[in-house]
Design a protein around this motif. Sequence first.
Motif, short mmCIF file in Angstrom:
data_model
loop_
_atom_site.label_atom_id
_atom_site.label_comp_id
_atom_site.label_asym_id
_atom_site.label_seq_id
_atom_site.Cartn_x
_atom_site.Cartn_y
_atom_site.Cartn_z
N ARG A 95 0.82 -1.21 0.00
CA ARG A 95 0.00 0.00 0.00
C ARG A 95 0.85 1.27 0.00
NH1 ARG A 95 -3.69 0.23 4.73
NH2 ARG A 95 -4.23 2.22 3.73
N ARG A 96 2.16 1.10 -0.20
CA ARG A 96 3.05 2.25 -0.30
C ARG A 96 3.35 2.53 -1.77
NH1 ARG A 96 7.28 1.88 4.81
NH2 ARG A 96 5.76 1.02 6.29
N GLU A 97 3.50 3.81 -2.12
CA GLU A 97 3.85 4.16 -3.50
C GLU A 97 5.36 4.02 -3.69
OE1 GLU A 97 1.38 7.35 -5.55
OE2 GLU A 97 1.21 7.94 -3.45
N VAL A 98 5.81 2.81 -3.40
CA VAL A 98 7.23 2.50 -3.40
C VAL A 98 7.43 1.19 -4.12
CG1 VAL A 98 9.23 1.97 -1.93
CG2 VAL A 98 7.55 3.65 -1.17
N ASN A 99 8.47 1.10 -4.93
CA ASN A 99 8.83 -0.18 -5.53
C ASN A 99 10.30 -0.44 -5.23
OD1 ASN A 99 8.31 -2.55 -6.90
ND2 ASN A 99 7.28 -1.50 -8.60
N MET A 100 10.68 -1.71 -5.29
CA MET A 100 12.04 -2.08 -4.91
C MET A 100 12.64 -2.99 -5.97
SD MET A 100 13.24 -3.34 -1.15
CE MET A 100 14.97 -3.43 -0.69
N ASP A 115 6.32 -9.85 -20.75
CA ASP A 115 5.44 -10.33 -19.68
C ASP A 115 6.01 -10.05 -18.29
OD1 ASP A 115 3.30 -11.32 -21.22
OD2 ASP A 115 4.47 -13.10 -21.74
N ASN A 116 7.34 -10.04 -18.16
CA ASN A 116 7.94 -9.67 -16.87
C ASN A 116 7.58 -8.23 -16.52
OD1 ASN A 116 9.98 -11.35 -15.14
ND2 ASN A 116 10.28 -12.09 -17.24
N ILE A 117 7.67 -7.34 -17.50
CA ILE A 117 7.36 -5.93 -17.25
C ILE A 117 5.86 -5.76 -16.97
CG2 ILE A 117 7.35 -3.61 -18.26
CD1 ILE A 117 9.85 -4.51 -19.89
N ALA A 118 5.03 -6.53 -17.66
CA ALA A 118 3.57 -6.40 -17.52
C ALA A 118 3.04 -7.06 -16.26
CB ALA A 118 2.88 -7.01 -18.74
N ARG A 162 18.10 -4.07 -16.85
CA ARG A 162 17.18 -3.08 -17.39
C ARG A 162 15.74 -3.58 -17.38
NH1 ARG A 162 21.06 -2.25 -21.57
NH2 ARG A 162 19.54 -2.53 -23.23
N VAL A 163 15.54 -4.89 -17.57
CA VAL A 163 14.19 -5.46 -17.46
C VAL A 163 13.65 -5.26 -16.05
CG1 VAL A 163 12.79 -7.56 -17.60
CG2 VAL A 163 14.61 -7.19 -19.27
N ALA A 164 14.49 -5.56 -15.06
CA ALA A 164 14.08 -5.39 -13.67
C ALA A 164 13.75 -3.94 -13.37
CB ALA A 164 15.18 -5.89 -12.73
N LEU A 165 14.52 -3.03 -13.94
CA LEU A 165 14.28 -1.59 -13.74
C LEU A 165 12.97 -1.18 -14.41
CD1 LEU A 165 15.40 1.11 -12.68
CD2 LEU A 165 16.57 1.37 -14.87
N ALA A 166 12.74 -1.66 -15.63
CA ALA A 166 11.50 -1.34 -16.35
C ALA A 166 10.29 -1.86 -15.58
CB ALA A 166 11.54 -1.95 -17.75
N ARG A 167 10.38 -3.07 -15.06
CA ARG A 167 9.27 -3.63 -14.29
C ARG A 167 9.00 -2.80 -13.03
NH1 ARG A 167 9.93 -9.63 -12.02
NH2 ARG A 167 11.42 -8.51 -10.72
N ALA A 168 10.09 -2.37 -12.37
CA ALA A 168 9.93 -1.60 -11.14
C ALA A 168 9.33 -0.23 -11.40
CB ALA A 168 11.29 -1.47 -10.45
N LEU A 169 9.61 0.36 -12.57
CA LEU A 169 9.12 1.70 -12.89
C LEU A 169 7.75 1.69 -13.57
CD1 LEU A 169 12.41 3.32 -14.24
CD2 LEU A 169 11.20 3.95 -12.14
#
Length: 382
Positions: A95-100, A115-118, A162-169
């Motif tokens: 419930r926080r506007e935070v991603n890790m 699909d990882n990003i989605a 970069r995939v992990a970063l894209a998914r997080a953002l």
Amino acid sequence: MTSAVAAARPAEFAPWNDPAQTPLIRFENVTKRFGDFTAVDDVDLAIYRKEFFALLGPSGCGKTTLMRMLAGFETATEGRITIGDEDMAGIPPNRREVNMMFQSYALFPHLSVWDNIAFGLKRSDMAKDKIPDRVQEMLRLTRLEKFARRKPHQISGGQRQRVALARALAKAPKLLLLDEPLGALDAKLRQQTQFELMDIQEKTETTFVIVTHDQEEAMTVASRVAVMDNGKVIQVDTPARIYETPNSVYVADFIGDVNLIEGNATLKPDGLVRLAWAEGAPEIIATAGEGLTDGARASFVIRPEKVAISAERPEGRNNVVQGRIHDIAYLGNISTYHVELPGGQIMKAQTVNNRRQSRRGFTWDDEVWLSWTDTAGLVLAG
């Protein structure tokens, strides 16, 4: 330390100097204990919107615990954490506007890059017809369009990062937490990816908080750096000020390469200080650092690149010592000379190798002179 010391942000980006600016994140007297062990000790910290902030320190200093409390995976024993003026006490991670973004990246091996990003978007309240456009936007941002249908094992380590970063953002969080995100990359790729991270952070204007033990990484990417030790924040400042004006011997020694000479300090009216450091040796004259008191035991700190080395005694300088070259480190772009002074103290001086075939002016066992200006180093308490 290399030229990466230069601040990663334009000079005009300094919301911490503007009293009208409100921090996005506040740690107020935050302490975290695990039984009898204090992992985070009475930390006060403010982080601003659009900032790329680094938590830097050795293993066990408390930086990861601080990040986990921000994410909601740990609860503060004492104190208060706010994000956007909202107290985070009792608010779960989802419930926080935070991603890790974790060091391991935690990608799903059976899913494509697309699909990882989605994945997170499909479980959010985003309308289904909006998801493809958002994924495509993230692919463009991270330059992964050509790899959208590949699986994680079919792309390189830098691309997986970069995939992990894209998914997080993808879910447009207010805050992105990065836990040692480049630790798995080789040195050259890590350096390249640091600048990619900075570029993406500036384009998205997301607040990034990175945890790292790599000094050069923190100094390259961050607008400000918090140097930690034993659960405490020792200094918070821009990379340039952390490097040039450390507030303690610990920070000076932890960041980059440094010469340390201990002695007794005598303050002068002009803001300089005399340091008596060895019997028969001339006193060192330098700038007084924070918290220095007259007559105290202190340490002179100076970076090797600020120490000049010469075959002849230089004229017109207060700080001049003679010694013998004990060792030489050739690092390609620079050479570091380890010079043994008469009392046995080793002092380092650096020269730039600005020619392809440098004329070797000095070699082992040569007698040389070292010198520096009165403002090249600091005398710090302790």
